[in-house]
Design an enzyme around this catalytic site. Sequence first.
Site: not given
Ligand code: C5P
Length: 235
Positions: A35, A62, A64, A67-70, A121, A212
Amino acid sequence: MNEKDSRVIVALDYPQQSQALNLVDRLDPSLCRLKVGKEMFTRFGPAFVEALRRRGYDLFLDLKFHDIPNTVAAACDVAADLEVWMMNLHASGGRRMMEAARDRLEARPNRPLLVAVTILTSLSSEDIAEVGFSGEPAENVLRLAELTRRSGLDGVVCSPREARDLRQRIGEDFYLVTPGVRPKSAAQDDQRRVMTPGEAIRSGSSYLVVGRPVTGAEDPLQALQSINAEIAGSR
Ligand code: C5P
């Protein structure tokens, strides 16, 4: 195990490209996907994506989009030119935005998967009330996941804690991509409500985003293999 079986997406969050490439060269594209998020993409751009792809990895871009659809449809089209495997946008951009992105991708051969973020989250009940959403985060997650499905996308990114409920309500044919996963032996870092890889898969996750516990391990390949083994043992 071959590429198609790998349910682990290793999150690359590094300030330096060389650190990411050193890590990646110690892993194996048949054992995980990767990712790339906003930090590394903003700094190193398409050339970095291409360097990872050349090494044989499937990539989740990733970024995310919201913005506007176009504009989102055009951004998804350009991201697909990078031959990534998966990309994402915010479901709160609305049905027309999601449909525009989906339609643009569907016009391509071998389109990438398109998934949506529902409620970040990191947002508490108070945070979502402050931006004007009523109800608890979980109700909003479900409503936006249903909208994502009706808009023809392939799945959502969600907490593993939300996976069981979403899987039951939305059905099987929908990807649930879950960060917040920690093997029992690993530190929690700054993640608060984690699940082990086995628990996440049993709750209905399709793909686990793991950073990590792999990138910070003394032996990243061994850490990845042990996560894959835990997943294989949990099915
Ligand atoms: O190091 P770790 O396992 O915590 O990394 C998780 C990855 O997932 C990071 O790139 C983090 O930005 C992403 N992420 C997250 N929680 C979310 C959405 C994305 O940890 N709710």
